[in-house]
Design a protein around this motif. Structure first.
Motif, PDB file in Angstrom:
ATOM      1  N   TRP A   8       0.886  -1.161  -0.063  1.00 27.89           N
ATOM      2  CA  TRP A   8       0.041  -0.052  -0.042  1.00 27.89           C
ATOM      3  C   TRP A   8       0.902   1.233  -0.184  1.00 27.89           C
ATOM      4  O   TRP A   8       1.753   1.305   0.845  1.00 27.89           O
ATOM      5  CB  TRP A   8      -0.799   0.163   1.179  1.00 27.89           C
ATOM      6  CG  TRP A   8      -1.767  -1.126   1.408  1.00 27.89           C
ATOM      7  CD1 TRP A   8      -1.660  -2.358   1.964  1.00 27.89           C
ATOM      8  CD2 TRP A   8      -3.315  -0.993   1.211  1.00 27.89           C
ATOM      9  NE1 TRP A   8      -2.677  -3.003   1.792  1.00 27.89           N
ATOM     10  CE2 TRP A   8      -3.947  -2.289   1.483  1.00 27.89           C
ATOM     11  CE3 TRP A   8      -4.129   0.013   0.708  1.00 27.89           C
ATOM     12  CZ2 TRP A   8      -5.114  -2.746   1.182  1.00 27.89           C
ATOM     13  CZ3 TRP A   8      -5.498  -0.176   0.682  1.00 27.89           C
ATOM     14  CH2 TRP A   8      -6.002  -1.567   0.918  1.00 27.89           C
ATOM     15  N   GLN A  10       0.442   5.466   0.163  1.00 24.32           N
ATOM     16  CA  GLN A  10      -0.312   6.757   0.152  1.00 24.32           C
ATOM     17  C   GLN A  10       0.560   7.944   0.186  1.00 24.32           C
ATOM     18  O   GLN A  10       1.591   7.907   1.053  1.00 24.32           O
ATOM     19  CB  GLN A  10      -1.193   6.590   1.392  1.00 24.32           C
ATOM     20  CG  GLN A  10      -2.236   7.793   1.702  1.00 24.32           C
ATOM     21  CD  GLN A  10      -3.098   7.754   2.557  1.00 24.32           C
ATOM     22  OE1 GLN A  10      -3.065   7.467   3.684  1.00 24.32           O
ATOM     23  NE2 GLN A  10      -4.548   7.582   2.352  1.00 24.32           N
ATOM     24  N   GLN A  12      -0.770  11.005   0.005  1.00 26.92           N
ATOM     25  CA  GLN A  12      -1.731  12.105   0.662  1.00 26.92           C
ATOM     26  C   GLN A  12      -2.848  11.460   0.964  1.00 26.92           C
ATOM     27  O   GLN A  12      -3.643  10.886   0.233  1.00 26.92           O
ATOM     28  CB  GLN A  12      -1.970  13.243  -0.388  1.00 26.92           C
ATOM     29  CG  GLN A  12      -0.831  14.184  -0.343  1.00 26.92           C
ATOM     30  CD  GLN A  12      -0.958  15.286  -1.571  1.00 26.92           C
ATOM     31  OE1 GLN A  12      -1.249  14.914  -2.565  1.00 26.92           O
ATOM     32  NE2 GLN A  12      -0.733  16.389  -1.440  1.00 26.92           N
ATOM     33  N   LYS A  13      -3.497  11.679   2.046  1.00 22.59           N
ATOM     34  CA  LYS A  13      -4.790  11.317   2.525  1.00 22.59           C
ATOM     35  C   LYS A  13      -5.897  11.943   1.417  1.00 22.59           C
ATOM     36  O   LYS A  13      -5.733  13.169   1.188  1.00 22.59           O
ATOM     37  CB  LYS A  13      -5.130  11.434   3.833  1.00 22.59           C
ATOM     38  CG  LYS A  13      -4.302  10.208   4.759  1.00 22.59           C
ATOM     39  CD  LYS A  13      -4.775  10.718   6.236  1.00 22.59           C
ATOM     40  CE  LYS A  13      -4.053   9.564   6.964  1.00 22.59           C
ATOM     41  NZ  LYS A  13      -4.085   9.861   8.360  1.00 22.59           N
ATOM     42  N   PRO A  14      -6.799  11.431   1.079  1.00 21.33           N
ATOM     43  CA  PRO A  14      -7.184   9.942   1.405  1.00 21.33           C
ATOM     44  C   PRO A  14      -7.064   9.067   0.200  1.00 21.33           C
ATOM     45  O   PRO A  14      -7.418   7.750   0.221  1.00 21.33           O
ATOM     46  CB  PRO A  14      -8.802  10.119   1.290  1.00 21.33           C
ATOM     47  CG  PRO A  14      -9.400  11.000   0.411  1.00 21.33           C
ATOM     48  CD  PRO A  14      -7.928  11.945   0.378  1.00 21.33           C
ATOM     49  N   TYR A  15      -5.881   9.431  -0.729  1.00 21.42           N
ATOM     50  CA  TYR A  15      -5.780   8.588  -1.929  1.00 21.42           C
ATOM     51  C   TYR A  15      -4.701   7.663  -1.716  1.00 21.42           C
ATOM     52  O   TYR A  15      -3.726   7.818  -1.051  1.00 21.42           O
ATOM     53  CB  TYR A  15      -5.486   9.516  -3.140  1.00 21.42           C
ATOM     54  CG  TYR A  15      -6.418  10.640  -3.362  1.00 21.42           C
ATOM     55  CD1 TYR A  15      -7.712  10.409  -3.791  1.00 21.42           C
ATOM     56  CD2 TYR A  15      -6.011  11.882  -2.884  1.00 21.42           C
ATOM     57  CE1 TYR A  15      -8.519  11.387  -3.982  1.00 21.42           C
ATOM     58  CE2 TYR A  15      -6.810  13.321  -3.197  1.00 21.42           C
ATOM     59  CZ  TYR A  15      -8.278  12.801  -3.803  1.00 21.42           C
ATOM     60  OH  TYR A  15      -9.219  13.663  -3.980  1.00 21.42           O
ATOM     61  N   TRP A  16      -5.068   6.458  -2.382  1.00 22.17           N
ATOM     62  CA  TRP A  16      -3.985   5.418  -2.430  1.00 22.17           C
ATOM     63  C   TRP A  16      -3.281   5.312  -3.785  1.00 22.17           C
ATOM     64  O   TRP A  16      -4.017   5.025  -4.622  1.00 22.17           O
ATOM     65  CB  TRP A  16      -4.521   4.017  -1.905  1.00 22.17           C
ATOM     66  CG  TRP A  16      -4.913   4.044  -0.504  1.00 22.17           C
ATOM     67  CD1 TRP A  16      -6.188   4.228   0.214  1.00 22.17           C
ATOM     68  CD2 TRP A  16      -3.987   3.754   0.780  1.00 22.17           C
ATOM     69  NE1 TRP A  16      -5.985   4.163   1.534  1.00 22.17           N
ATOM     70  CE2 TRP A  16      -4.901   4.147   1.918  1.00 22.17           C
ATOM     71  CE3 TRP A  16      -2.791   3.619   0.810  1.00 22.17           C
ATOM     72  CZ2 TRP A  16      -4.334   3.923   2.967  1.00 22.17           C
ATOM     73  CZ3 TRP A  16      -2.354   3.482   2.090  1.00 22.17           C
ATOM     74  CH2 TRP A  16      -3.061   3.581   3.107  1.00 22.17           C
ATOM     75  N   SER A  19      -2.550   0.075  -3.902  1.00 25.16           N
ATOM     76  CA  SER A  19      -3.667  -0.465  -2.949  1.00 25.16           C
ATOM     77  C   SER A  19      -3.700  -1.933  -2.960  1.00 25.16           C
ATOM     78  O   SER A  19      -3.975  -2.633  -3.863  1.00 25.16           O
ATOM     79  CB  SER A  19      -4.902   0.065  -3.563  1.00 25.16           C
ATOM     80  OG  SER A  19      -6.094  -0.384  -2.786  1.00 25.16           O
ATOM     81  N   THR A  55       3.856   2.568   2.158  1.00 28.72           N
ATOM     82  CA  THR A  55       3.015   3.041   3.628  1.00 28.72           C
ATOM     83  C   THR A  55       3.076   1.618   4.452  1.00 28.72           C
ATOM     84  O   THR A  55       3.187   1.572   5.532  1.00 28.72           O
ATOM     85  CB  THR A  55       1.695   3.528   3.335  1.00 28.72           C
ATOM     86  OG1 THR A  55       1.848   4.508   2.447  1.00 28.72           O
ATOM     87  CG2 THR A  55       1.186   3.792   4.650  1.00 28.72           C
TER      88      THR A  55
END
Ligand code: ADP
Ligand code: MG
Length: 222
Positions: A8, A10, A12-16, A19, A55
């Protein structure tokens, strides 16, 4: 062998950007990673090169957990990989020869041996006659071949190429991928990030489809 377990990423939140990517690439495999712009191709390649850290998840290269190795070993690890960037990153004030010689100088190969190997590699990409030119005097396709020669001069086990045919006309793109294919036949694992569907359809042994950071399909040919 390259093994990715539940990767995984990331930024920047909220994008992955990646994934839950799980993937195994065997020695000598020829792989295309494809998908629309922003699907995570570059992130995946950079993760394998350990340029960016995921991440979550684990990556093993030949059984070694590359996320846990000490910094000093990262350089050793990277020396087993050849990288072709989309923008080549050549040194424009140095000759073609100098550009290709860099990976050998870094590991302390002797001068004579450097000459021999740089020449042989430039012959492979059919640029030996331009060995003493500056890259700025070469065509775009020729510059690309210099970048490829630099990536393979050290006989890396793994070659990672990010959009190596971006902006090239189809004939030249064809030539470049044929070259990668030949290199892979000699035993190297080749992973190419590309969104050029026609090219992939023609050459793809293994195709991995990404969408929004997820593997949405796999194809294996030949
Ligand atoms: P591709 O190579 O398939 O076009 P990328 O791996 O470059 O995809 O990008 C995947 C996603 O991650 C995109 O949404 C992109 O905007 C985002 N991304 C990539 N690099 C960064 C970064 N350094 N900082 C923030 N977001 C990034
Ligand atoms: Mg990209």
């Amino acid at each position: 062998m390259i093994e990715l377990f539940h990767i995984w990423k990331q930024y920047q939140k909220p994008y992955w950007a990646l994934s839950d990517v799980t993937l195994q690439i065997n020695d000598g495999d020829f792989y295309f990673i494809t998908g629309p712009s922003g699907s995570g191709k570059t992130t995946l390649l950079k993760t394998i090169f350990r340029e960016i850290l995921p991440t979550e998840g684990q990556i093993l290269i030949n059984g070694i957990n590359i996320l846990k190795v000490r910094d000093s070993r990262i350089y050793t690890l990277r020396r087993t990989m050849g990288l072709v960037f989309q923008d080549f990153r050549l040194m424009f004030h140095r000759t073609v020869f100098d550009n290709v010689a860099v990976p050998l100088q870094v590991i302390g190969v002797g001068r004579k041996e450097i000459r021999r190997r740089v020449f042989a590699t430039l012959q492979k990409v059919n640029l030996h006659q331009k060995m003493w030119e500056l890259p700025g005097r070469l065509s775009y396709g020729e510059q690309q071949r210099v970048a490829i020669a630099r990536a393979v001069v050290n006989n890396p086990e793994i070659i990672l190429a990010d959009e190596p045919t971006g902006n090239l006309d189809p004939e030249l793109a064809f030539e470049i991928i044929t070259l990668f294919k030949e290199i892979s036949k000699q035993g190297a694992t080749v992973i190419i990030g590309s969104h050029d569907r026609e090219l992939i359809r023609h050459f793809g042994d293994n195709i991995l489809f990404l969408q929004k950071g997820k593997i949405v399909g796999k194809e294996a040919h030949r």
